[in-house]
Design a protein around this motif. Sequence first.
Motif, PDB file in Angstrom:
ATOM      1  N   UNK A   1     -27.906  62.954   1.565  1.00 49.94           N
ATOM      2  CA  UNK A   1     -29.191  62.254   1.641  1.00 49.94           C
ATOM      3  C   UNK A   1     -29.019  60.817   1.153  1.00 49.94           C
ATOM      4  N   UNK A   2     -28.209  60.642   0.085  1.00 47.74           N
ATOM      5  CA  UNK A   2     -27.971  59.281  -0.416  1.00 47.74           C
ATOM      6  C   UNK A   2     -27.299  58.433   0.658  1.00 47.74           C
ATOM      7  N   UNK A   3     -26.322  59.026   1.358  1.00 45.13           N
ATOM      8  CA  UNK A   3     -25.639  58.305   2.424  1.00 45.13           C
ATOM      9  C   UNK A   3     -26.592  57.949   3.550  1.00 45.13           C
ATOM     10  N   UNK A   4     -27.458  58.917   3.918  1.00 44.40           N
ATOM     11  CA  UNK A   4     -28.419  58.666   5.006  1.00 44.40           C
ATOM     12  C   UNK A   4     -29.357  57.525   4.642  1.00 44.40           C
ATOM     13  N   UNK A   5     -29.863  57.551   3.408  1.00 46.37           N
ATOM     14  CA  UNK A   5     -30.790  56.482   3.007  1.00 46.37           C
ATOM     15  C   UNK A   5     -30.097  55.127   2.993  1.00 46.37           C
ATOM     16  N   UNK A   6     -28.853  55.098   2.520  1.00 47.59           N
ATOM     17  CA  UNK A   6     -28.130  53.827   2.524  1.00 47.59           C
ATOM     18  C   UNK A   6     -27.945  53.354   3.954  1.00 47.59           C
ATOM     19  N   UNK A   7     -27.634  54.310   4.866  1.00 50.49           N
ATOM     20  CA  UNK A   7     -27.442  53.938   6.272  1.00 50.49           C
ATOM     21  C   UNK A   7     -28.695  53.284   6.834  1.00 50.49           C
ATOM     22  N   UNK A   8     -29.858  53.939   6.622  1.00 47.78           N
ATOM     23  CA  UNK A   8     -31.092  53.434   7.232  1.00 47.78           C
ATOM     24  C   UNK A   8     -31.520  52.128   6.572  1.00 47.78           C
ATOM     25  N   UNK A   9     -31.539  52.094   5.242  1.00 42.31           N
ATOM     26  CA  UNK A   9     -31.975  50.871   4.557  1.00 42.31           C
ATOM     27  C   UNK A   9     -31.006  49.739   4.851  1.00 42.31           C
ATOM     28  N   UNK A  10     -29.699  50.052   4.826  1.00 39.67           N
ATOM     29  CA  UNK A  10     -28.695  49.031   5.113  1.00 39.67           C
ATOM     30  C   UNK A  10     -28.834  48.509   6.535  1.00 39.67           C
ATOM     31  N   UNK A  11     -29.114  49.401   7.504  1.00 38.06           N
ATOM     32  CA  UNK A  11     -29.235  48.959   8.894  1.00 38.06           C
ATOM     33  C   UNK A  11     -30.466  48.073   9.063  1.00 38.06           C
ATOM     34  N   UNK A  12     -31.563  48.423   8.384  1.00 34.29           N
ATOM     35  CA  UNK A  12     -32.749  47.554   8.456  1.00 34.29           C
ATOM     36  C   UNK A  12     -32.412  46.188   7.873  1.00 34.29           C
ATOM     37  N   UNK A  13     -31.700  46.167   6.733  1.00 38.62           N
ATOM     38  CA  UNK A  13     -31.309  44.894   6.122  1.00 38.62           C
ATOM     39  C   UNK A  13     -30.435  44.077   7.052  1.00 38.62           C
ATOM     40  N   UNK A  14     -29.435  44.732   7.651  1.00 37.21           N
ATOM     41  CA  UNK A  14     -28.531  44.007   8.544  1.00 37.21           C
ATOM     42  C   UNK A  14     -29.295  43.485   9.758  1.00 37.21           C
ATOM     43  N   UNK A  15     -30.264  44.272  10.253  1.00 30.55           N
ATOM     44  CA  UNK A  15     -31.019  43.827  11.418  1.00 30.55           C
ATOM     45  C   UNK A  15     -31.906  42.635  11.054  1.00 30.55           C
ATOM     46  N   UNK A  16     -32.473  42.647   9.855  1.00 36.56           N
ATOM     47  CA  UNK A  16     -33.214  41.470   9.381  1.00 36.56           C
ATOM     48  C   UNK A  16     -32.317  40.240   9.429  1.00 36.56           C
ATOM     49  N   UNK A  17     -31.086  40.423   8.945  1.00 35.66           N
ATOM     50  CA  UNK A  17     -30.151  39.297   8.953  1.00 35.66           C
ATOM     51  C   UNK A  17     -29.939  38.793  10.383  1.00 35.66           C
ATOM     52  N   UNK A  18     -29.780  39.730  11.341  1.00 36.62           N
ATOM     53  CA  UNK A  18     -29.547  39.333  12.734  1.00 36.62           C
ATOM     54  C   UNK A  18     -30.757  38.594  13.299  1.00 36.62           C
TER      55      UNK A  18
ATOM     56  N   UNK B   1     -36.192  31.955  10.003  1.00 36.99           N
ATOM     57  CA  UNK B   1     -34.810  32.415  10.075  1.00 36.99           C
ATOM     58  C   UNK B   1     -34.184  32.501   8.699  1.00 36.99           C
ATOM     59  N   UNK B   2     -34.409  31.480   7.895  1.00 38.55           N
ATOM     60  CA  UNK B   2     -33.902  31.469   6.516  1.00 38.55           C
ATOM     61  C   UNK B   2     -34.400  32.689   5.747  1.00 38.55           C
ATOM     62  N   UNK B   3     -35.717  32.937   5.860  1.00 42.53           N
ATOM     63  CA  UNK B   3     -36.304  34.070   5.137  1.00 42.53           C
ATOM     64  C   UNK B   3     -35.690  35.387   5.565  1.00 42.53           C
ATOM     65  N   UNK B   4     -35.547  35.591   6.883  1.00 40.38           N
ATOM     66  CA  UNK B   4     -34.990  36.858   7.374  1.00 40.38           C
ATOM     67  C   UNK B   4     -33.540  37.029   6.927  1.00 40.38           C
ATOM     68  N   UNK B   5     -32.754  35.937   7.011  1.00 42.39           N
ATOM     69  CA  UNK B   5     -31.338  36.063   6.624  1.00 42.39           C
ATOM     70  C   UNK B   5     -31.215  36.413   5.143  1.00 42.39           C
ATOM     71  N   UNK B   6     -31.970  35.699   4.299  1.00 41.48           N
ATOM     72  CA  UNK B   6     -31.865  35.961   2.860  1.00 41.48           C
ATOM     73  C   UNK B   6     -32.358  37.373   2.540  1.00 41.48           C
ATOM     74  N   UNK B   7     -33.469  37.784   3.172  1.00 43.46           N
ATOM     75  CA  UNK B   7     -33.992  39.121   2.896  1.00 43.46           C
ATOM     76  C   UNK B   7     -32.963  40.184   3.262  1.00 43.46           C
ATOM     77  N   UNK B   8     -32.296  40.001   4.399  1.00 43.97           N
ATOM     78  CA  UNK B   8     -31.300  40.975   4.822  1.00 43.97           C
ATOM     79  C   UNK B   8     -30.163  41.090   3.826  1.00 43.97           C
ATOM     80  N   UNK B   9     -29.690  39.938   3.332  1.00 45.85           N
ATOM     81  CA  UNK B   9     -28.566  39.974   2.389  1.00 45.85           C
ATOM     82  C   UNK B   9     -29.010  40.537   1.039  1.00 45.85           C
TER      83      UNK B   9
END
Lengths: 134, 502
Positions: free
Chosen positions: B166-183, B217-225
Motif C-alpha cells: 500500500x505504501x508503494x502504491x501511494x508513493x506511485x500515485x502521489x509521485x505520478x501526480x507530482x511528476x505530471x504537475x512538473x510536466x 508554469x513556475x508554480x506547477x514545476x515547483x509544486x511537482x518537485x
Amino acid sequence: MIEQLGDSWNYIIVIILMMTGLFIVIARTNLIKKLIGLSIFQTSVFIFYISLGKVAGGTAPILDGNPGTLYSNPLPHVLILTAIVVGVATTALGLALILRINEAFGSIEEDEIIAAKLNQSLARPKRPLDKHSD
Amino acid sequence: MGSVILTNLPALLVVVPLLLAPISALFTFASLGWAIAVVGTGASLIFALLLQSLTETGVRISYHLGNWEPPWGIEFVVDSASSLTLVVMSGLGFLATLAARQLVTNEIAEKDIGKFYAAWLLVSGGLFGLVMTADAFNLFVFLEISALASVILIGMGAGTDRRALVAGYHYLVIGAVGATFYVIGVGFIYAMTGSLNMADIASRIPDASGSAAIYVGFGFMVAGILVKAAIFPVHIWLPAAYSYAPSAVSTLLASIATKAALYVLARILFTVFSGMPDVVTIALSNVIVPLAIGGVFVGTIMAIYEADIKKLFAHSSVAQIGYIALGLGLGTPASVSAAFIHIGNHALIKGGIFMAIGGFVAALGARASLDSLIGIGRRLPLTATAFLICGLSLAGLPLTAGFISKLYLVRAILETESYVILSLVLISSALSVVYLWKIMEVMWMQPVPARSPKLVENPAIYLPIWIVALGNIWFGIDASWLVSASRMAAQMLFGVSLGGGT
C-alpha cells in the motif's frame, strides 16, 4: 458558443479532463479507479502538449523542399511519445501492485484495507515469501 | 582509453548503472546480483569523485549527448553544485550497497534478489541523471525512472510486511501526480520560451516575464518537485514508504532520493527562473519558508509520538528535509550553502541510522519497535554504538556532522536577521532531542530483558555502519572540505543566475 471559444476549445477540454482525473485520484477509494483517474489526468496533459504543437495553418512536419511551407511543431509530439511510455509503465506497475494488494488484503477498497491493517497489522501476506514478485 | 572515460564521465555515471541493471535482473544468484550492484555503485562513486575533482575549481562541464549541440540536444551539466550532490549520493549509495548484502537476506526471497539489485541500480542511475541533466523534459524522464524503480523496491518489503504494498502504491500515485504537475509546468514554459534547455530557458525568461503563463508554469514545476522532495504538506507518502520498505531500501532512499529532488528544486528556483527574481523571492519567502518550518515541526512532533523506530526516523527525515528547504528558502548564498552542507550531513546521518536499524532487524528477526529494542545497547554493542553516534549527530551535538549543519544554518539565519525563524529552528532542535532521548533511554538505560537470546553481530553489517558513523565524526571535526564545496556550490547556483560566469 463554440465559435466564441475559437482556437482555445481544446484547452477547455484539457482543463475538464485534468480536473476530472485529479478529482478521481483524490476522491475515489477504489484503487483501480484511482489509477484510471491518474491515467485521465496524464492524458489531459498529453492533449495539452499536442495542442501546443499545432501551428495555425501549418501542415504535417514532413519536409517537402518548398521554403514557403508552414509546418506544425513536431517536438511536443515527440515529448509526449516519451510521456505516454512513462504513463503506460506507471499504470502497469500500479495494476501489478493492486494485484498483490488484493492477494494480501483481500480487497482493493482503501477503507477496507485500512481497517484490515488496523486489525492485524503484522500479518504476513497470504502467499509464501518465495513466490512473490512474479 | 583513459581520456575516453574522462571526456564521457557524465554519460558513464548514468549509463553504467542503467546497463548493469538488466544484467543483474537476469541472474538469480544473490551474491552475483550483489556483486554487480557493488561494481555499479562503486564505479559511479569513482566517476563522481573524478567529476568533483574536475569541477571543484569552478569549471562547468557541459556534456552533449549524441553530440547534439544544446539547446537542441540534451545537455548534461556538471558544476561544483551538482558534483557535490553526486559525490554525496554515490558515496552513500555505495555504502548502502555494501550493507545491503546481509540486510536483504532475511527480507527478500533468494530468487528475487537479482531483480532487487536491478531496481536498486535503476534508482541510482536515474537519480544521477536527475542531478546532471540540463534539459527540463529529460529531467521528468529521470524523475520517473527513479520513482518507478523506488516503488518496486518499496513494494518488495511485502515479504515481511504487507503494508509495504500500500505504501508503494501511494508513493506511485502521489509521485505520478507530482511528476505530471512538473510536466504541465514544463509545457507552459516551453510554450512561452520555445526552449527546454535550462540555461536557454533562463536567458529567455526576462523577455517573456510578466506573462501569466510563465508564472503558472513556475508554480506547477515547483509544486511537482515539492512532492518528490517530500516537503510538508506533500510529504505524506514518505513515512509509510520509508518505514515499510526493506531496511536496505530505507537506507538508500533516505540518503539519496530526496536529496536529488532537493537539488533539483534549488536549481529550478535559482538557475532556471533566475530571470524573474521578484516572483522567485515571493515564492521563497511566502511558500518555501513557511512550508519548511511547518515540515520541521510536523516531522518532529510526529516522531515524538511514534513507537515504531523506522517510522519515527522517517518522520524525522521530514523535519530534516524541512531544514534543508529552509536553507534554500532563505535564498541567501550563506543559507543555500548551509542547505548543501545539510544535504551531505543528513545523508550521512540518516544513512547510518537506517543501516543500524536494519542491523537490529536482521539480528532480532522482527520489526524494530521501541519494546524490541529494550537493552539492545548491551546485546548489540557495536551496531548500537554506531547508531548512538548517528543519533547524536542528528541532535547536533558538537564534534558531529549534525552540529556543523546547525551551526551554518543558524549563522545564515542570523545574517538575514529573521529572529522568529531562528527561535523556531532552535525550539525544533530542542524538540528533536525528546524523541532521540526516548530511544536512547530504551536502548542503553533499561536492563536487558531476562531470557533474551544471545545475539551475534555480523561484520558485514556493522562495518559499513561504522564507516558512516566515523564519517559523522570526521565531518564534525574537519568540515572544511564539505563547507568549501558547499560554498562553491551555492556560488555556482547564484553565479549562473547572475548571467552565466563561471
